[in-house]
Design a protein around this motif. Sequence first.
Motif, PDB file in Angstrom:
ATOM      1  N   VAL A  38      11.237  16.919  -4.047  1.00 44.87           N
ATOM      2  CA  VAL A  38      12.391  17.156  -4.670  1.00 44.87           C
ATOM      3  C   VAL A  38      12.630  18.579  -5.086  1.00 44.87           C
ATOM      4  O   VAL A  38      13.782  19.008  -4.667  1.00 44.87           O
ATOM      5  CB  VAL A  38      12.756  15.968  -5.850  1.00 44.87           C
ATOM      6  N   ARG A  39      11.595  19.035  -5.654  1.00 47.40           N
ATOM      7  CA  ARG A  39      11.759  20.658  -6.259  1.00 47.40           C
ATOM      8  C   ARG A  39      11.966  21.521  -4.939  1.00 47.40           C
ATOM      9  O   ARG A  39      12.699  22.528  -5.058  1.00 47.40           O
ATOM     10  CB  ARG A  39      10.281  20.961  -6.913  1.00 47.40           C
ATOM     11  N   MET A  40      11.360  21.269  -4.000  1.00 50.17           N
ATOM     12  CA  MET A  40      11.451  21.792  -2.802  1.00 50.17           C
ATOM     13  C   MET A  40      12.854  21.835  -1.913  1.00 50.17           C
ATOM     14  O   MET A  40      12.961  22.509  -0.859  1.00 50.17           O
ATOM     15  CB  MET A  40      10.318  21.843  -1.910  1.00 50.17           C
ATOM     16  N   GLY A  41      13.480  21.039  -2.218  1.00 52.66           N
ATOM     17  CA  GLY A  41      14.753  20.486  -1.575  1.00 52.66           C
ATOM     18  C   GLY A  41      14.628  19.890  -0.130  1.00 52.66           C
ATOM     19  O   GLY A  41      15.624  20.169   0.801  1.00 52.66           O
ATOM     20  N   VAL A  42      13.730  18.875  -0.210  1.00 52.16           N
ATOM     21  CA  VAL A  42      13.362  18.192   0.987  1.00 52.16           C
ATOM     22  C   VAL A  42      14.632  17.475   1.281  1.00 52.16           C
ATOM     23  O   VAL A  42      15.141  16.510   0.551  1.00 52.16           O
ATOM     24  CB  VAL A  42      12.235  17.380   1.037  1.00 52.16           C
ATOM     25  N   ASP A  43      15.158  17.401   2.520  1.00 52.30           N
ATOM     26  CA  ASP A  43      16.518  16.568   2.982  1.00 52.30           C
ATOM     27  C   ASP A  43      15.868  15.056   3.160  1.00 52.30           C
ATOM     28  O   ASP A  43      16.908  14.176   3.043  1.00 52.30           O
ATOM     29  CB  ASP A  43      17.150  17.188   4.517  1.00 52.30           C
ATOM     30  N   GLU A  44      14.915  15.180   4.059  1.00 52.67           N
ATOM     31  CA  GLU A  44      14.427  13.783   4.575  1.00 52.67           C
ATOM     32  C   GLU A  44      13.006  13.752   4.467  1.00 52.67           C
ATOM     33  O   GLU A  44      12.066  14.600   4.765  1.00 52.67           O
ATOM     34  CB  GLU A  44      14.919  13.351   5.966  1.00 52.67           C
ATOM     35  N   LEU A  45      12.306  12.534   3.896  1.00 54.28           N
ATOM     36  CA  LEU A  45      10.978  12.500   3.698  1.00 54.28           C
ATOM     37  C   LEU A  45      10.438  11.241   4.473  1.00 54.28           C
ATOM     38  O   LEU A  45      11.227  10.155   4.295  1.00 54.28           O
ATOM     39  CB  LEU A  45      10.866  12.255   1.932  1.00 54.28           C
ATOM     40  N   TYR A  46       9.181  11.404   4.925  1.00 49.42           N
ATOM     41  CA  TYR A  46       8.594  10.425   5.829  1.00 49.42           C
ATOM     42  C   TYR A  46       7.298  10.051   5.088  1.00 49.42           C
ATOM     43  O   TYR A  46       6.371  10.700   5.248  1.00 49.42           O
ATOM     44  CB  TYR A  46       8.429  10.641   7.336  1.00 49.42           C
ATOM     45  N   PRO A  47       7.415   8.880   4.120  1.00 53.49           N
ATOM     46  CA  PRO A  47       6.052   8.557   3.627  1.00 53.49           C
ATOM     47  C   PRO A  47       5.357   7.669   4.327  1.00 53.49           C
ATOM     48  O   PRO A  47       5.938   6.555   4.746  1.00 53.49           O
ATOM     49  CB  PRO A  47       6.238   8.324   2.243  1.00 53.49           C
ATOM     50  N   PHE A  48       4.063   7.639   4.552  1.00 50.58           N
ATOM     51  CA  PHE A  48       3.066   6.520   5.324  1.00 50.58           C
ATOM     52  C   PHE A  48       1.731   6.495   4.559  1.00 50.58           C
ATOM     53  O   PHE A  48       1.438   7.493   4.039  1.00 50.58           O
ATOM     54  CB  PHE A  48       3.249   6.765   6.655  1.00 50.58           C
ATOM     55  N   VAL A  49       1.318   5.467   4.997  1.00 49.03           N
ATOM     56  CA  VAL A  49      -0.443   5.317   4.515  1.00 49.03           C
ATOM     57  C   VAL A  49      -0.998   4.753   5.562  1.00 49.03           C
ATOM     58  O   VAL A  49      -0.671   4.543   6.832  1.00 49.03           O
ATOM     59  CB  VAL A  49      -0.280   3.888   3.510  1.00 49.03           C
ATOM     60  N   THR A  50      -2.334   5.459   5.489  1.00 48.49           N
ATOM     61  CA  THR A  50      -3.375   5.263   6.552  1.00 48.49           C
ATOM     62  C   THR A  50      -4.192   4.179   6.295  1.00 48.49           C
ATOM     63  O   THR A  50      -3.894   3.327   5.508  1.00 48.49           O
ATOM     64  CB  THR A  50      -4.049   6.476   7.043  1.00 48.49           C
ATOM     65  N   ALA A  51      -5.544   4.069   7.020  1.00 49.86           N
ATOM     66  CA  ALA A  51      -6.268   3.056   6.870  1.00 49.86           C
ATOM     67  C   ALA A  51      -6.609   2.860   5.353  1.00 49.86           C
ATOM     68  O   ALA A  51      -6.925   1.440   5.280  1.00 49.86           O
ATOM     69  CB  ALA A  51      -7.610   3.177   8.056  1.00 49.86           C
ATOM     70  N   ALA A  52      -7.039   3.614   4.715  1.00 49.90           N
ATOM     71  CA  ALA A  52      -7.504   3.452   3.221  1.00 49.90           C
ATOM     72  C   ALA A  52      -6.886   2.373   2.374  1.00 49.90           C
ATOM     73  O   ALA A  52      -7.302   1.369   1.903  1.00 49.90           O
ATOM     74  CB  ALA A  52      -7.685   4.682   2.595  1.00 49.90           C
ATOM     75  N   ILE A  53      -5.483   2.518   2.587  1.00 51.94           N
ATOM     76  CA  ILE A  53      -4.570   1.648   1.981  1.00 51.94           C
ATOM     77  C   ILE A  53      -4.316   0.360   2.929  1.00 51.94           C
ATOM     78  O   ILE A  53      -3.907  -0.861   2.365  1.00 51.94           O
ATOM     79  CB  ILE A  53      -3.414   2.243   1.420  1.00 51.94           C
ATOM     80  N   ARG A  54      -3.879   0.721   4.414  1.00 49.75           N
ATOM     81  CA  ARG A  54      -3.357  -0.070   4.977  1.00 49.75           C
ATOM     82  C   ARG A  54      -4.521  -1.614   5.343  1.00 49.75           C
ATOM     83  O   ARG A  54      -3.938  -2.626   5.244  1.00 49.75           O
ATOM     84  CB  ARG A  54      -3.086   0.334   6.608  1.00 49.75           C
ATOM     85  N   ASP A  55      -5.719  -1.190   5.230  1.00 51.10           N
ATOM     86  CA  ASP A  55      -6.711  -2.336   5.325  1.00 51.10           C
ATOM     87  C   ASP A  55      -7.261  -2.785   3.959  1.00 51.10           C
ATOM     88  O   ASP A  55      -8.071  -3.609   4.115  1.00 51.10           O
ATOM     89  CB  ASP A  55      -7.846  -1.845   6.188  1.00 51.10           C
ATOM     90  N   ALA A  56      -6.488  -2.334   2.896  1.00 54.16           N
ATOM     91  CA  ALA A  56      -7.237  -2.726   1.677  1.00 54.16           C
ATOM     92  C   ALA A  56      -6.584  -4.317   1.508  1.00 54.16           C
ATOM     93  O   ALA A  56      -5.595  -4.503   1.813  1.00 54.16           O
ATOM     94  CB  ALA A  56      -6.579  -1.799   0.593  1.00 54.16           C
ATOM     95  N   ALA A  57      -7.477  -4.968   0.876  1.00 52.07           N
ATOM     96  CA  ALA A  57      -6.917  -6.351   0.478  1.00 52.07           C
ATOM     97  C   ALA A  57      -5.861  -6.610  -0.414  1.00 52.07           C
ATOM     98  O   ALA A  57      -5.097  -7.485  -0.363  1.00 52.07           O
ATOM     99  CB  ALA A  57      -8.383  -7.261  -0.030  1.00 52.07           C
ATOM    100  N   ASN A  58      -5.604  -5.553  -1.279  1.00 54.42           N
ATOM    101  CA  ASN A  58      -4.565  -5.724  -2.341  1.00 54.42           C
ATOM    102  C   ASN A  58      -3.669  -4.712  -1.873  1.00 54.42           C
ATOM    103  O   ASN A  58      -2.832  -3.962  -2.762  1.00 54.42           O
ATOM    104  CB  ASN A  58      -5.008  -5.360  -3.614  1.00 54.42           C
ATOM    105  N   ARG A  59      -3.335  -4.421  -0.561  1.00 56.71           N
ATOM    106  CA  ARG A  59      -2.347  -3.403  -0.189  1.00 56.71           C
ATOM    107  C   ARG A  59      -1.137  -3.425  -0.792  1.00 56.71           C
ATOM    108  O   ARG A  59      -0.283  -2.471  -0.987  1.00 56.71           O
ATOM    109  CB  ARG A  59      -2.435  -3.049   1.513  1.00 56.71           C
ATOM    110  N   ASP A  60      -0.297  -4.999  -0.581  1.00 58.27           N
ATOM    111  CA  ASP A  60       0.962  -4.792  -1.144  1.00 58.27           C
ATOM    112  C   ASP A  60       0.984  -4.446  -2.524  1.00 58.27           C
ATOM    113  O   ASP A  60       1.964  -4.093  -3.049  1.00 58.27           O
ATOM    114  CB  ASP A  60       1.151  -6.493  -0.949  1.00 58.27           C
TER     115      ASP A  60
END
Length: 338
Positions: free
Chosen positions: A68-90
Amino acid sequence: MRLGVLDIGSNSAQLQVVDVSAGAPPLPAHAVKEPTLLAEELLLDGALSETGVERAAEAVGRAVDAAVRMGVDELYPFVTAAIRDAANRDEVIDRIEAESGIRPQFLSGEDEARLTYLAARRWYGWSAGRLLLIDIGGGSMELVLGRDVEPELALSLPLGAGRLTREFLTADPPTGKQVKAVRRYVRDTLSEVLDRLRWEGRPRRVVATSKTFKQLARLTGAAPQRKGPFVARELEITKLREWIPRLTEVGAAKRAGFRGISHSRARQVVAGALGAEVTLSALDVKRVEVCPWALREGILLRHLERVAETPSLPLTPLSRYPGAKVRPLHAAEEQTSS
């Protein structure tokens, strides 16, 4: 337009900000890295600990503040295997959303492989011919083979440096028995896909991406990152083999003093080196070129393609930051299909 990609991985939440214009490459304008260190917070049942969940949420919150400080117009947030494969990812995703106002999406291993391939293909151009790409992350290894825009083969294997460290290299420094176990597991896992890779034919160029390969290349004599992305960097298997005994003989604290090895990755660099060496040997590859572009650049490139095709797509405002915008990676595909 100022775009941001937020990669929430096992070691850090990395924000890459790019100012894009027609025909220009997506070179970074700013980069922010917030530590997550999730590999050390995975419990026996496969869930991330409360400390890990909170650490991830706070890291993403700080990264979004920076966007936000840098004035980003569009942000693409994503998770990789560490969170994707976790049993409590939700639960992890819910906590991240509560802390930062964004809800990251999951990328499958095959998604990661295809997007990383897109970045490498663009970097080297059509003259590179058929590419074989190898990427070693924290939770998985991607192998991608192709000549055209879309790869002929994209595989994701459970051979990430963090995963191998957690499952096999419990001692620091590791025992000889543990090192042999890693080699055997990587070799056995690769054996399931080697025939398919050979069937597709020999590549003209073999390239590697990821922080693991960048650090191993630097360790074995490649130019430092401060020299910029346009300096050619290679990792030779003979030099890697010379370094592996030195990496396994000392603990993480001493490894962090080696050229190119960061403190946060000093523990898992042994697994990364073993995985890289066994993989290159199995594929009969003597050296790989280290590509400066990887998954985050692939996401930016895919976005630019979609905007060119459907420039009037609506954006979804970030709930916490009215001035910023966020659009999921596949939004354009979904809109087009509808």
